[in-house]
Design a protein around this motif. Structure first.
Motif, short mmCIF file in Angstrom:
data_model
loop_
_atom_site.label_atom_id
_atom_site.label_comp_id
_atom_site.label_asym_id
_atom_site.label_seq_id
_atom_site.Cartn_x
_atom_site.Cartn_y
_atom_site.Cartn_z
N VAL A 37 1.88 -12.41 2.54
CA VAL A 37 2.32 -11.95 3.85
C VAL A 37 1.25 -12.33 4.86
CG1 VAL A 37 2.90 -9.97 5.29
CG2 VAL A 37 3.68 -10.06 2.91
N VAL B 275 6.51 -14.50 5.39
CA VAL B 275 6.50 -14.25 3.95
C VAL B 275 6.56 -15.60 3.25
CG1 VAL B 275 7.71 -13.25 2.00
CG2 VAL B 275 7.55 -11.98 4.15
N ILE C 244 5.75 -3.57 4.02
CA ILE C 244 4.71 -4.14 4.88
C ILE C 244 4.44 -3.15 6.01
CG2 ILE C 244 4.06 -6.07 6.37
CD1 ILE C 244 6.19 -7.74 4.85
N VAL D 163 0.23 -4.20 2.17
CA VAL D 163 1.43 -4.74 1.53
C VAL D 163 1.52 -4.15 0.12
CG1 VAL D 163 2.63 -6.82 0.78
CG2 VAL D 163 1.24 -6.87 2.86
#
Length: 231
Positions: A214, A158, A144, A135
């Motif tokens: 993430v 997210v 990503i 990320v």
């Protein structure tokens, strides 16, 4: 606001002026409530022992099912209550409770039992990595990329959170007390379904400066198989 679009892997290699996320921390979700008299020790453990660790992503998800007692939790979100119920269904449990900690979407433990939580964190740190997740943030854009040998339905999440807040409780079980909370989740979005059959490459547009996490998680309350954080 979050927007997603597909990108080519070559774009990933050409990013400039970027910030990269730390790899492979263990995710600890605390389900808590300002209206729960049993929750303050778990809140304090997350704040004092977990929130500052680099090897852990500690997230406080405030639920709304204690609001009826007399104090409405200003951080509570019905979606977090539903997420906790999803975990309960996946584990075959009939009910939910606070304070509960869920480690990497898989192991459930009472949040006021730090020794058990620490043992679970160490066990997950020792487990093999199933997904390679990268990320990178470049201004208001987060890129990503992920690859895996798994072939199973997964979701890309997210998460945004505020690092700290202090709250004076006026009513309910904790009336008259002032608590400091950490890593309070404000927004949780499922931004992409991924089967793992091909490499993942995508962009997410973000607003504001709040920390970002993430997660890649198997569907229907399954394990978290990868996580990364941008502070």
């Amino acid at each position: 606001m979050i927007r997603t679009t597909a990108i080519f892997a070559t774009l990933w290699l050409s990013l400039a002026s970027t910030v990269a996320a730390q790899e492979s921390p263990v995710v600890v979700e605390l389900y808590t409530s300002q209206g729960c008299s049993s929750c303050p020790p778990a809140d304090a453990y997350l704040r004092e022992q977990l929130a500052g660790r680099e090897d852990v992503i500690a997230l406080a998800l405030h639920v709304d099912y204690w609001d009826y007692i007399g104090w409405k939790d200003e951080f509570a979100n019905p979606a977090f209550t539903q997420r906790q119920h999803s975990y309960a269904r996946a584990a075959g449990h009939r009910s939910v409770y606070t304070p509960q900690m869920i480690v990497n979407g898989q192991d459930h433990v009472v949040g006021a039992h730090p020794n058990k939580v620490e043992r679970l964190i160490e066990a997950h740190k020792a487990a093999p990595e199933l997904v390679d997740l990268q990320v990178i943030r470049n201004g208001a854009t987060v890129s990503i990329a992920a690859s895996t040998e798994l072939s199973t339905p997964m979701n890309v999440h997210v998460v945004r959170y505020r690092p700290a807040e202090k709250v004076s409780i006026k009513r309910g079980e904790n009336a008259g007390k002032v608590f400091s909370y950490a890593n309070i989740v404000d927004d949780w979005q499922n931004v992409r379904r991924w089967t793992g059959r091909s490499d993942l490459a995508m962009e997410v547009s973000i607003d504001g400066s709040a920390p970002l996490v993430v997660l890649i998680q198997r569907e229907n309350g399954g394990p978290i198989v990868a996580a990364a954080r941008l502070k």
